[in-house]
Design a protein around this motif. Structure first.
Motif, mmCIF file in Angstrom:
data_model
loop_
_atom_site.group_PDB
_atom_site.id
_atom_site.type_symbol
_atom_site.label_atom_id
_atom_site.label_comp_id
_atom_site.label_asym_id
_atom_site.label_seq_id
_atom_site.Cartn_x
_atom_site.Cartn_y
_atom_site.Cartn_z
ATOM 1 N N UNK A 55 0.807 -1.214 0.000
ATOM 2 C CA UNK A 55 0.000 0.000 0.000
ATOM 3 C C UNK A 55 0.844 1.270 0.000
ATOM 4 N N UNK A 56 2.159 1.129 -0.165
ATOM 5 C CA UNK A 56 3.013 2.296 -0.238
ATOM 6 C C UNK A 56 3.308 2.947 1.092
ATOM 7 N N UNK A 57 3.127 2.200 2.190
ATOM 8 C CA UNK A 57 3.454 2.725 3.516
ATOM 9 C C UNK A 57 4.952 2.513 3.747
ATOM 10 N N UNK A 58 5.749 3.344 3.129
ATOM 11 C CA UNK A 58 7.198 3.128 3.129
ATOM 12 C C UNK A 58 7.809 3.219 4.520
ATOM 13 N N UNK A 59 7.325 4.157 5.336
ATOM 14 C CA UNK A 59 7.863 4.295 6.683
ATOM 15 C C UNK A 59 7.638 3.045 7.513
ATOM 16 N N UNK A 60 6.433 2.485 7.428
ATOM 17 C CA UNK A 60 6.121 1.258 8.164
ATOM 18 C C UNK A 60 7.008 0.117 7.674
ATOM 19 N N UNK A 61 7.131 -0.004 6.352
ATOM 20 C CA UNK A 61 7.924 -1.099 5.786
ATOM 21 C C UNK A 61 9.393 -0.997 6.189
ATOM 22 N N UNK A 62 9.948 0.221 6.134
ATOM 23 C CA UNK A 62 11.371 0.398 6.478
ATOM 24 C C UNK A 62 11.639 0.079 7.941
ATOM 25 N N UNK A 98 1.915 3.181 15.862
ATOM 26 C CA UNK A 98 1.845 4.625 15.615
ATOM 27 C C UNK A 98 2.097 4.942 14.141
ATOM 28 N N UNK A 99 3.066 4.248 13.535
ATOM 29 C CA UNK A 99 3.369 4.497 12.122
ATOM 30 C C UNK A 99 2.201 4.114 11.229
ATOM 31 N N UNK A 110 9.304 8.888 8.903
ATOM 32 C CA UNK A 110 9.676 8.294 10.184
ATOM 33 C C UNK A 110 9.936 9.414 11.182
ATOM 34 N N UNK A 111 9.178 9.482 12.288
ATOM 35 C CA UNK A 111 9.435 10.501 13.301
ATOM 36 C C UNK A 111 10.764 10.223 14.006
ATOM 37 N N UNK A 114 11.076 7.021 16.034
ATOM 38 C CA UNK A 114 11.146 5.806 15.221
ATOM 39 C C UNK A 114 12.545 5.632 14.636
ATOM 40 N N UNK A 115 13.151 6.729 14.206
ATOM 41 C CA UNK A 115 14.507 6.654 13.661
ATOM 42 C C UNK A 115 15.501 6.200 14.734
ATOM 43 N N UNK A 116 15.328 6.725 15.965
ATOM 44 C CA UNK A 116 16.234 6.352 17.048
ATOM 45 C C UNK A 116 16.094 4.870 17.386
ATOM 46 N N UNK A 117 14.844 4.384 17.426
ATOM 47 C CA UNK A 117 14.640 2.975 17.755
ATOM 48 C C UNK A 117 15.113 2.075 16.622
ATOM 49 N N UNK A 118 14.975 2.527 15.373
ATOM 50 C CA UNK A 118 15.475 1.744 14.242
ATOM 51 C C UNK A 118 16.988 1.582 14.339
ATOM 52 N N UNK A 119 17.676 2.635 14.748
ATOM 53 C CA UNK A 119 19.131 2.543 14.936
ATOM 54 C C UNK A 119 19.474 1.575 16.059
ATOM 55 N N UNK A 120 18.691 1.610 17.146
ATOM 56 C CA UNK A 120 18.927 0.681 18.253
ATOM 57 C C UNK A 120 18.693 -0.757 17.823
ATOM 58 N N UNK A 121 17.686 -0.976 16.994
ATOM 59 C CA UNK A 121 17.424 -2.326 16.486
ATOM 60 C C UNK A 121 18.571 -2.808 15.611
ATOM 61 N N UNK A 122 19.082 -1.924 14.763
ATOM 62 C CA UNK A 122 20.212 -2.299 13.907
ATOM 63 C C UNK A 122 21.446 -2.620 14.744
ATOM 64 N N UNK A 123 21.662 -1.855 15.804
ATOM 65 C CA UNK A 123 22.824 -2.085 16.663
ATOM 66 C C UNK A 123 22.674 -3.402 17.434
ATOM 67 N N UNK A 124 21.425 -3.733 17.790
ATOM 68 C CA UNK A 124 21.190 -4.952 18.560
ATOM 69 C C UNK A 124 21.284 -6.217 17.722
ATOM 70 N N UNK A 125 21.486 -6.076 16.413
ATOM 71 C CA UNK A 125 21.573 -7.256 15.548
ATOM 72 C C UNK A 125 22.921 -7.947 15.628
ATOM 73 N N UNK A 126 23.860 -7.378 16.375
ATOM 74 C CA UNK A 126 25.146 -8.026 16.612
ATOM 75 C C UNK A 126 25.379 -8.091 18.112
#
Length: 811
Positions: A55-62, A98-99, A110-111, A114-126
């Motif tokens: 549906x083109x919800x790019x923020x949710x998908x990212x 929320x997204x 992305x508010x 959301x950007x801050x938590x996305x970075x935390x998720x990426x960091x937690x992948x290792x």
């Protein structure tokens, strides 16, 4: 034909909300090594991400992609399952919710949070992230290729990571109910074709005789050959949404054909070009292929050249063409006979197969272009989707044979159906009264008429009950939000709390269910903040450090009871009393029972909190809870034992559409009193009537003094007269207050179909609705809570004064 995808967004948002609930519930129960739960959370996130992209919800998908990647790393063992990572994922659920709300309003950005938590998720992948580990152990340098751990792979991991092309042999057997779950093998084949050249062979060994064939069942099996440099995990990931509905075997094979011995045998090349409306006629290409497979071995190649752009795609149309290779000694007439039922809907070209049969790599299903990521017309689904529609994760473990099919229906249609059935009930009652009035005629057909009407009455009541059950939903839809709430609030308060949910399958009307959520949240938060003690206080009182909170639902008669119970400190009545005096809510000399002191917490503006917090202290809450519950025709009771705990009991009607009522007469007009509000009916004696100033009276009832309300004068039906012994009084209760309603006659009990006054006329104080009786007349339904609050407040003050005088006289 153009299709507006926005019409499918509400359905996607509803399914996403269910997926988020699954994620939240599963994450709260997640433990290290629980791969099944991790897979459940992963599937829910993957489904939301895929739909959001559609549906083109790019923020949710990212954002969801980051959470999905961490989940994949947790399930394949690249990183450990820790409480810190679980907490990140729980926060992700809130962000995704929320997204989705933002995206539905057209905001795909992305508010910052959301950007801050996305970075935390990426960091937690290792393992190198300090925040990703609870124990502070040294991070592991090991990383793995994401994989699906459904079953142990038959090839080694080293083989899976080879970059060279490989031939994969795939045996695919579907459960007969696969199509009923909204899945279609064609979508699976399209997804496999994205990985590399694919050859498909249809097997018809399990196809029954025509007389035994169920058109909604799937009897076909397939043997697939995939030439791709992917891993086995990549292949199994294509099938993970339907893993409970299929038998799948994947193995590496040689470069040989599926059946090379027949490649140069006699056969036919068939080009099939169906009409876009083929599916609308009730025909399915899979059934045609099954019939062809009866003649010999069949290879199927799909072509996607006709697929339109996404904006022009009609999900109920068929855009696919097929090239078929049939290895058979049959004649052309036998082939055309298969298609004779759809000859007006297809263009068919048939050529003999030359000895130089096409090479396997030429007989492939081409990769689906990006614009074809949505469903083609191979399946008339209610919403576009890039892969077979996933089932809700909460039912993923159910056996296919035991799974019940369901459809989504707009609540407006259900409400309309309820209204129509209500009209039918009224019409049936009218006909029954007419038949009773005709008994004097002694017509020979009258007896048969009455028998038919009695049968109609039984059928109408059963229909009414069935329709009402459509509106009923398990209370688990509300209860499921509380594990997360208790988890977050207990952490915020530094308390250890164990939540017990009981009776989640108890069913309640959808309208009641939607409105009871907020009052329950207030009561649960109140129990966590005020009721349960901290670990040290509990241990000092001889209790376990962990407090317990019970949320229980059960049916009792025609009502639903919900209990919110804790084993905390109970109510501090001395503190409640002093606060009420301090705020001017009661007189300092008032003599109140324990129950009356407990009821003070429901007064507007009352709070015992020392300081205002985001949990309590503003004096808004318990009075709103009672008011909201009473607006649903319910009531709330409180029992508390200091040092042992408290219990709030909510009593609710099963439905707001139909209720049991007591029919009464006021002057010449019928009125209905909700049966759930009636305590007792009686004829007042002289000793029961206590006169006050003017013509006002109190009712001395079971050692209590109750206000008396003469409804005829309250509604302006007749002039107020002094009450006489023998008058009929209906004792009612609402919000902990009792009162006596004086009526002229009791006319019997009956089920009433509630009609809204606000929608059909306007809001009238003291009345909650209306109903139509069997004779066609209208009876108004009394609003007991409104009547008590409007008419008996002054009498309540007189009662308190009389009670104090009585206590002083006894002293």
């Amino acid at each position: 034909m153009s299709v507006d995808l926005s019409q499918f967004i509400p359905g996607f948002l509803e399914e996403s909300d269910e997926g988020l609930q699954v994620m939240e519930t599963s994450l709260l129960a997640l433990a290290p090594g629980d791969n099944e739960t991790i897979n459940e959370v992963f599937r829910a996130a993957h489904s939301i991400k895929g739909g959001a992209g559609t549906f083109g919800f790019t923020g949710v998908a990212e954002f969801t992609h980051e959470a999905e990647t961490l989940l994949d790393a947790m399930r394949n063992g690249s990183v450990e399952v820790t409480s810190a990572r679980t907490q990140l994922l729980l926060q992700s659920v809130d962000i995704i919710r929320d997204l989705l709300d933002r995206a539905a309003g057209g905001d795909n950005a992305l508010p910052p949070e959301a950007q801050a938590l996305a970075s935390a998720l990426a960091q937690a992948q290792t393992d190198s992230s300090p925040a990703a580990s609870d124990s502070g152990d040294e991070p592991s340098a090991q990383t793995k290729e994401p994989s699906v751990q459904d079953t142990a792979p038959s090839a080694t991991q080293a083989d899976d990571l080879n970059t060279g092309s490989a031939i994969w042999q795939i045996s695919f057997k579907a459960d007969p109910s696969l199509l009923a779950t909204g899945n279609d093998p064609l979508f699976l084949f399209q997804a496999l074709a994205d990985l590399g050249p694919l050859r498909v062979q249809v097997l018809q060994d399990t196809l029954p005789a025509l007389s035994e064939l169920d058109p909604e069942q799937l009897y076909l099996q397939w043997q697939l050959q995939l030439d791709a440099d992917c891993s086995e995990a990549d292949i199994r990931e294509v099938f993970e949404w339907v893993e409970d509905d299929i038998e799948l075997e994947v193995s590496r094979g040689g470069a040989d054909d599926l059946s090379s011995a027949t490649d140069t045998a006699q056969g036919w090349q068939i080009r099939l070009h169906p009409s876009e409306d083929l599916l609308h006629t009730g025909n399915d290409p899979l059934l045609l292929f099954a019939s062809l497979a009866d003649l010999g071995r069949l290879d199927v190649q799909a072509h996607f050249e006709r697929l339109p752009d996404l904006a022009l795609l009609d999900p109920s149309a068929l855009y696919l063409d097929w090239s078929l290779t049939l290895y058979s000694e049959c004649d052309e007439a036998a082939i055309r006979e298969v298609f004779e039922w759809v000859e007006d809907e297809v263009e068919l070209e048939i050529q003999p197969l030359t000895p130089a049969a096409p090479e396997p790599e030429e007989e492939t299903i081409e990769a689906v272009p990006e614009t074809a990521a949505e469903p083609s017309a191979a399946e008339p689904s209610p919403a576009p989707q890039a892969a077979p529609a996933p089932r809700p994760a909460a039912t993923a473990k159910a056996k296919p044979a035991a799974r019940e099919s369901s459809i989504r229906v707009d609540t407006g249609k259900v409400d309309s159906l309820v209204d129509r059935v209500g009209e039918l009930v009224i019409t049936q009652a009218m006909l029954l009264e007419v038949s009773q009035a005709l008994e004097e005629l002694e017509h020979p057909a009258l007896e048969e008429l009455q028998k038919g009407l009695l049968q109609l009455e039984r059928n109408t009541r059963e229909l009414q009950e069935d329709v009402m059950r459509i509106r009923m939903l398990p209370i688990s839809f509300v209860f499921n939000r509380f594990p997360r709430l208790v988890h977050d609030v207990s952490q915020q308060l530094g308390k250890q709390v164990e939540l017990h949910l009981e009776g989640e399958h108890t069913e309640l009307d959808k309208t009641v269910l939607e409105k009871i959520g907020d009052p329950l949240v207030h009561l649960v938060r109140n129990g966590l903040d005020h009721g349960l003690e901290g670990p040290e206080e509990r241990q000092a009182a001889g209790k376990s450090a962990t407090g317990h909170l019970w949320l229980t639902a059960f049916q009792q008669g025609g009502s639903i009871l919900i209990e919110i119970r804790d084993d905390g400190r109970g109510l501090n009545r001395d503190r409640i009393r002093s606060k009420a005096i301090e705020r001017g809510l009661i007189d300092a000399q008032a003599q109140l029972s324990d129950q009356e002191v407990d009821e003070l917490i429901f007064l507007p503006g009352f709070s015992t909190a020392e300081q205002v917090s985001d949990l309590s202290g503003r004096g808004v809450g318990m009075d709103v809870v009672r008011r909201n519950i009473e607006s649903l025709g319910g009531s709330i009771e409180l029992l508390s034992n200091p040092g042992v705990g408290s219990c709030f009991t909510i009593r609710l009607p099963l439905t707001l559409a139909i209720m049991d009522g007591q029919l009464v007469r006021l002057d010449q007009d019928p009125y209905v009193i909700p049966l759930i509000s009636i305590v007792e009916t009686l004829q007042a004696t002289q000793a029961m009537l206590v006169s006050l100033a003017g013509n006002r009276c109190l009712l001395h009832f079971r050692d209590e003094y109750l206000p008396l309300l003469r409804l005829t004068s309250a509604f302006g039906l007749a002039q107020e007269q002094p009450l006489q012994p023998g008058c009929i009084v209906v004792v009612v209760e609402s919000g902990g207050q009792k009162a006596g309603l004086v009526v002229d006659e009791l006319m019997g009990q009956q089920q009433t179909v509630i009609k809204s006054l606000e929608q059909n006329y306007r809001r009238v104080q003291g009345l909650s609705g209306a109903t139509i009786l069997g004779d066609g007349s209208v009876a108004l339904i009394l609003d007991i809570a409104g009547l008590i609050s409007r008419n008996v407040d002054a009498d309540t003050a007189l009662i308190a004064r009389q009670k104090n005088e009585q206590q002083e006289a006894q002293a």
